[in-house]
Write a protein that holds these residues in place. Structure first.
Motif, PDB file in Angstrom:
ATOM      1  N   PHE B  22       0.777  -1.096   0.130  1.00 19.09           N
ATOM      2  CA  PHE B  22      -0.107  -0.023   0.275  1.00 19.09           C
ATOM      3  C   PHE B  22       0.656   1.301  -0.146  1.00 19.09           C
ATOM      4  O   PHE B  22       0.327   2.302   0.220  1.00 19.09           O
ATOM      5  CB  PHE B  22      -0.927  -0.097   1.215  1.00 19.09           C
ATOM      6  CG  PHE B  22      -1.908  -1.065   1.227  1.00 19.09           C
ATOM      7  CD1 PHE B  22      -3.079  -1.244   0.165  1.00 19.09           C
ATOM      8  CD2 PHE B  22      -1.752  -2.034   2.116  1.00 19.09           C
ATOM      9  CE1 PHE B  22      -3.975  -2.267   0.305  1.00 19.09           C
ATOM     10  CE2 PHE B  22      -2.624  -3.162   2.178  1.00 19.09           C
ATOM     11  CZ  PHE B  22      -3.734  -3.224   0.936  1.00 19.09           C
ATOM     12  N   SER B  23       1.922   0.894  -0.485  1.00 19.07           N
ATOM     13  CA  SER B  23       3.023   2.452  -0.165  1.00 19.07           C
ATOM     14  C   SER B  23       2.647   3.569  -1.143  1.00 19.07           C
ATOM     15  O   SER B  23       2.843   4.627  -0.954  1.00 19.07           O
ATOM     16  CB  SER B  23       4.263   1.805  -0.496  1.00 19.07           C
ATOM     17  OG  SER B  23       4.675   1.625  -1.890  1.00 19.07           O
ATOM     18  N   THR B  24       1.843   3.228  -2.334  1.00 18.50           N
ATOM     19  CA  THR B  24       1.444   4.437  -2.867  1.00 18.50           C
ATOM     20  C   THR B  24       0.325   5.168  -2.385  1.00 18.50           C
ATOM     21  O   THR B  24       0.074   6.234  -2.741  1.00 18.50           O
ATOM     22  CB  THR B  24       1.194   3.959  -4.439  1.00 18.50           C
ATOM     23  OG1 THR B  24       0.406   2.923  -4.255  1.00 18.50           O
ATOM     24  CG2 THR B  24       2.601   3.815  -5.021  1.00 18.50           C
ATOM     25  N   LYS B  25      -0.593   4.327  -1.701  1.00 16.85           N
ATOM     26  CA  LYS B  25      -1.769   4.937  -1.066  1.00 16.85           C
ATOM     27  C   LYS B  25      -1.676   5.555   0.031  1.00 16.85           C
ATOM     28  O   LYS B  25      -2.323   6.391   0.452  1.00 16.85           O
ATOM     29  CB  LYS B  25      -3.051   3.605  -1.073  1.00 16.85           C
ATOM     30  CG  LYS B  25      -3.203   3.202  -2.500  1.00 16.85           C
ATOM     31  CD  LYS B  25      -4.648   2.602  -2.332  1.00 16.85           C
ATOM     32  CE  LYS B  25      -4.845   1.779  -3.915  1.00 16.85           C
ATOM     33  NZ  LYS B  25      -3.935   0.725  -3.901  1.00 16.85           N
ATOM     34  N   LEU B  26      -0.608   5.251   1.107  1.00 16.78           N
ATOM     35  CA  LEU B  26      -0.477   5.634   2.391  1.00 16.78           C
ATOM     36  C   LEU B  26       0.152   7.189   2.109  1.00 16.78           C
ATOM     37  O   LEU B  26       1.135   7.266   1.621  1.00 16.78           O
ATOM     38  CB  LEU B  26       0.127   4.765   3.311  1.00 16.78           C
ATOM     39  CG  LEU B  26      -0.382   3.549   3.763  1.00 16.78           C
ATOM     40  CD1 LEU B  26       0.517   2.548   4.421  1.00 16.78           C
ATOM     41  CD2 LEU B  26      -1.581   3.948   4.897  1.00 16.78           C
ATOM     42  N   SER B  27      -0.098   8.034   3.230  1.00 11.91           N
ATOM     43  CA  SER B  27       0.863   9.207   3.564  1.00 11.91           C
ATOM     44  C   SER B  27       1.698   8.735   4.434  1.00 11.91           C
ATOM     45  O   SER B  27       1.713   7.729   5.080  1.00 11.91           O
ATOM     46  CB  SER B  27      -0.395  10.330   4.145  1.00 11.91           C
ATOM     47  OG  SER B  27      -0.747   9.827   5.509  1.00 11.91           O
ATOM     48  N   LEU B  28       2.715   9.719   4.425  1.00  9.57           N
ATOM     49  CA  LEU B  28       4.126   9.478   5.360  1.00  9.57           C
ATOM     50  C   LEU B  28       3.515   9.234   6.737  1.00  9.57           C
ATOM     51  O   LEU B  28       3.889   8.630   7.616  1.00  9.57           O
ATOM     52  CB  LEU B  28       4.853  10.514   4.867  1.00  9.57           C
ATOM     53  CG  LEU B  28       6.471  10.197   5.827  1.00  9.57           C
ATOM     54  CD1 LEU B  28       7.052   8.953   5.591  1.00  9.57           C
ATOM     55  CD2 LEU B  28       7.132  11.538   5.595  1.00  9.57           C
ATOM     56  N   GLN B  29       2.729  10.219   7.266  1.00  9.92           N
ATOM     57  CA  GLN B  29       2.332  10.254   8.513  1.00  9.92           C
ATOM     58  C   GLN B  29       1.713   9.010   9.153  1.00  9.92           C
ATOM     59  O   GLN B  29       2.055   8.538  10.124  1.00  9.92           O
ATOM     60  CB  GLN B  29       1.140  11.400   8.657  1.00  9.92           C
ATOM     61  CG  GLN B  29       0.549  11.626  10.051  1.00  9.92           C
ATOM     62  CD  GLN B  29       1.462  12.310  10.937  1.00  9.92           C
ATOM     63  OE1 GLN B  29       2.130  13.171  10.768  1.00  9.92           O
ATOM     64  NE2 GLN B  29       1.635  11.517  12.093  1.00  9.92           N
ATOM     65  N   LYS B  30       0.814   8.357   8.013  1.00  9.80           N
ATOM     66  CA  LYS B  30       0.238   7.190   8.547  1.00  9.80           C
ATOM     67  C   LYS B  30       1.117   6.017   8.516  1.00  9.80           C
ATOM     68  O   LYS B  30       1.087   5.327   9.451  1.00  9.80           O
ATOM     69  CB  LYS B  30      -0.923   6.805   7.523  1.00  9.80           C
ATOM     70  CG  LYS B  30      -2.377   7.239   7.740  1.00  9.80           C
ATOM     71  CD  LYS B  30      -3.361   6.833   6.845  1.00  9.80           C
ATOM     72  CE  LYS B  30      -4.603   7.332   6.837  1.00  9.80           C
ATOM     73  NZ  LYS B  30      -5.464   7.530   5.718  1.00  9.80           N
TER      74      LYS B  30
END
Lengths: 103, 488, 166
Positions: B22-30
């Motif tokens: 899911f690396s493209t869908k997640l924000s850095l914060q999450k």
């Protein structure tokens, strides 16, 4: 006979070692490291064949897989190096040394 | 039924693989929150295994006794989890401020911690090597993560080429050991070594030497120390902390396991080499550290000196055994706390250029809290009395004297005196200059709290526990380090 | 006797082609002599009657890894002027061999010294037995390798990807 195989692989390992240390072309350095891993593989397979077990072959599969994993990272390295410097010369990468100034 | 550690291993692996997916869908914060929760939850979960001394082989039938889980590895696993969680908390602002930190960087931090956990549990030469490669490949990528900075790519280049070059030596050593003894398992190897004469051990000895050479490279000991300064310097600060603090400890965990469980009868052969390595490591590291201008490079060079101290303890294991190994474990704890703290303070300074002695001048007047914390860590690294670093050095030198390695202990004390010069120079430039420092710092309250906790631990384990005898403290820690050695 | 002759021919071929590989100036020459070296290693596996490693060597090394290297050489479009300037190449190589020689000599000496008892005749190892060994005794390293490959895959994509300036 078994020792001949071992000596052959030690010689091959040393050739790879010489290439990896003395050359400055990054692709040749990479291929020399592959040569060293191949030498190790020969040793393992000859053990397997002379001692009639399969453990050596299994270990040499591991060595091949590790070499493949390193190959992927090396490909990324060639691309980044060539993009930055338009050359394969490893000695151009010495900006870290420059900051080593002693004042 | 699964053991606690198996649950933790599967949990961290599952989280990291799903982060990859899911690396493209997640924000850095999450992603940051998820990895932080993963590491700290695993830490808390594993705390329940503390207590009794135990030793179990994991999935003995399926994995063919290749993984071992004992109190010894538990201590190291707890250190890795705790320090990587601390690392993430301290360098939160650094990670969010530098745009090159992406979700992938967090994935690689998780993977490298996973590899280190596996490394401290490995009971077989080939598993140890693959675990080492998992940890170090993740670190290769992390070192080069800043693609816009030439230094970072260059550090990646050096680390990758040298790392895989030395990896070939490990594999050659493994093969030589294997063709002589027919096994790669630590347990069978120990049996083989104790039942055979020296004439049938030549290749095992040479192979062990090659394996040691690779491990010495990874802890940046003498013949291989020169690389580490450039690589530590080129990497982003949290990654330097990961390499210098946590990764080095994991290598020492596997060296200790090799030494204490297998090579017992061969230790005498390796001892002179280790003594030589430790002498030159300390001298070369001190020489490098004195001549540095940037604080980061100085800390990197001084971590070489600390490897030298750890090698002293390693060489006295041959003569007096267990009591030297607990001093090594204690020093590892002391070193990880102080180096994590000092590099953590450095990563809280928001500066485009390297922090040098010059730019630290007057830092105490603009940011008294961080200056105080930095001074505590410097005192501990220098081995000043009342800090945990002093106790660690004290144990190491006394065990060296006990095993009649007095000259080595004297040399160690001498380099400790030299180290006072470059550590106190930091304190001096922070406190004794009237300049107004221009250094800005991140003001994240969580990072301050973590830094404070680490410095509290440094002082408490150094001196404080003698005042509060009813609380667990230094004595319990040394007792615990003694007992975990018995679980090997 | 015949198998000895074949071994000697293959070994000579291997050593000569690897020497050419480490000493030639242009990368593509080096890659092609590496190909010959890898194929000779496959031949040596054949003399050891290890059918599985023979085919693996040809498919993975000569087929995949080396063609990747050649692809990268073509992709980067390396001109002669972009090659490193190595004026002291011969001198460097001789000096390095002087350093490496003692290591080699010591290793060969120890191999000569150690006795390998209960050697069998060379036997054919079947793929089935290799698979059983892999899944019965070495299942953990096998699984770990898959994670290692995943890491190197994601890592190389992360590093080689072009990004906007920040």
């Amino acid at each position: 006979m078994f020792k001949n195989y071992l000596i052959l692989s030690i010689l091959l390992f040393s050739l790879g070692l010489i290439g990896a240390v003395s050359r400055r072309n990054i692709i040749i350095i990479y291929m020399s490291i592959e040569l060293m891993l191949n030498a190790v593989s020969i040793m393992l397979v000859s053990y397997s064949s002379f001692y009639n077990t399969n453990t050596g072959v299994v270990l040499s599969i591991m060595v091949t897989a590790i070499a493949a994993a390193e190959a992927a990272l090396f490909m990324a390295l060639f691309v980044t190096l060539y993009r930055k410097k338009k050359s394969l010369d490893t000695s151009l990468f010495n900006s870290l040394k420059d900051t080593n100034a002693t004042k | 039924m699964l053991n606690n550690i198996e649950i933790v291993l599967l949990f961290i692996l599952a989280i990291s693989i799903s982060l990859v997916v899911f690396s493209t869908k997640l924000s850095l914060q999450k992603a940051y929150n998820i990895s932080l929760i993963t590491l700290s939850a695993s830490f808390v979960f594993l705390l329940q295994d503390l207590g009794e001394i135990f030793s179990t082989l994991i999935q003995k039938d399926i994995f063919n006794s290749m993984l071992i889980y004992d109190s010894f590895s538990l201590l190291f696993i707890l250190i890795f989890l705790l320090s990587s969680a601390f690392l993430l908390l301290i360098s939160k602002e650094y990670i969010f401020d530098h745009k090159y930190f992406k979700v992938e960087s967090l994935i690689f931090i998780l993977f490298s911690v996973w590899g280190m956990i596996l490394l401290s549990m490995s009971n077989d030469l080939i598993v140890a090597f693959i675990a080492l490669e998992i940890a170090s490949m993740s670190i290769y990528v992390l070192v080069g993560i800043n693609k816009h900075k030439l230094k970072s790519s260059e550090a990646f280049f050096k680390y990758l080429v040298l790392g895989s070059f030395m990896g070939a030596f490990y594999l050659l050593g493994l093969t030589l050991v294997f063709i002589q003894s027919g096994t790669t398992s630590f347990i069978d190897l120990a049996k083989y070594i104790s039942t055979h004469e020296i004439e049938q051990l030549y290749l095992v000895i040479v192979g062990g030497l090659l394996i040691m050479a690779t491990l010495m490279f990874k802890i940046s000991a003498f013949p291989f120390y020169a690389w580490s300064l450039d690589i530590y310097d080129g990497a982003p600060l949290p990654i330097t902390s990961l390499m210098a603090g946590i990764f080095k400890i994991s290598i020492f965990s596997v060296i200790l396991r090799l030494f204490l469980s297998d090579y017992i009868s061969l230790k005498d052969l390796y001892d002179p080499l280790i003594i030589l390595a430790s002498i030159f490591t300390m001298l070369a590291g001190s020489f490098l550290a004195i001549s540095q201008d940037s604080i980061k490079r100085m800390l990197a060079a001084s971590s070489i000196v600390h490897s030298g101290y750890l090698l002293i303890a390693l060489s006295s294991i041959a003569t007096i055994g267990d009591s030297a190994s607990y001093s090594l474990v204690f020093y590892l704890i002391a070193y990880f706390l102080s180096s994590l703290g000092s590099l953590g303070v450095l990563s809280m300074i928001n500066s485009k250029d390297d922090v040098t002695y010059e730019s630290l001048k007057g830092f105490a007047s603009t940011n008294p809290f961080l200056a105080l914390m930095m001074s505590i860590f410097m005192l501990s690294l220098a081995g000043f009395p009342s800090s945990i670093g002093f106790l660690g050095k004290f144990y190491i030198f006394s065990s060296a004297i006990e095993s009649s390695l007095t000259p080595l202990a004297i040399l160690g004390a001498l380099t400790a005196f030299i180290s006072i010069y470059y550590y106190f120079k930091v304190i001096a430039s922070m406190y004794f200059h009237k300049n107004i420092s221009v250094l800005l710092t991140y003001s994240n309250i969580k990072s301050y709290i973590i830094i404070f906790i680490i410095s509290f631990l440094v002082l408490y384990l150094g001196i404080g526990s003698s005042y509060f005898t009813y609380l667990p403290g230094t004595n319990d820690l040394t007792e615990f380090s003694k007992s975990i050695i018995n679980s090997l | 006797m015949l198998s000895n002759m074949i071994f000697i021919i293959l070994a000579t071929n291997l050593l000569i082609s690897s020497f050419v590989m480490i000493s030639t100036k242009r990368v593509i020459d080096s890659a092609l002599s590496m190909l010959i070296a890898l194929l000779s290693i496959a031949g040596i596996y054949a003399t050891l009657q290890s059918s599985f490693m023979f085919i693996t060597q040809i498919i993975i090394y000569a087929g995949a890894i080396l063609s990747l290297v050649i692809f990268i050489i073509m992709f980067l479009n390396i001109k002669d002027k972009n090659l490193p300037h190595e004026p002291h190449k011969t001198r460097d190589m001789i000096l390095t061999s002087l350093v490496v020689f003692p290591i080699t000599a010591v290793l060969i000496y120890f191999i000569k010294l150690s006795d390998f008892s209960n050697l069998n005749e060379k036997t054919t190892s079947s793929i089935g037995k290799v698979g059983l060994e892999l899944y019965q005794n070495y299942v953990l390293p096998f699984e770990l390798i898959s994670i290692l490959l995943l890491i190197s895959l994601v890592g190389s994509i992360t590093l080689a990807r072009k990004e906007k300036d920040v």
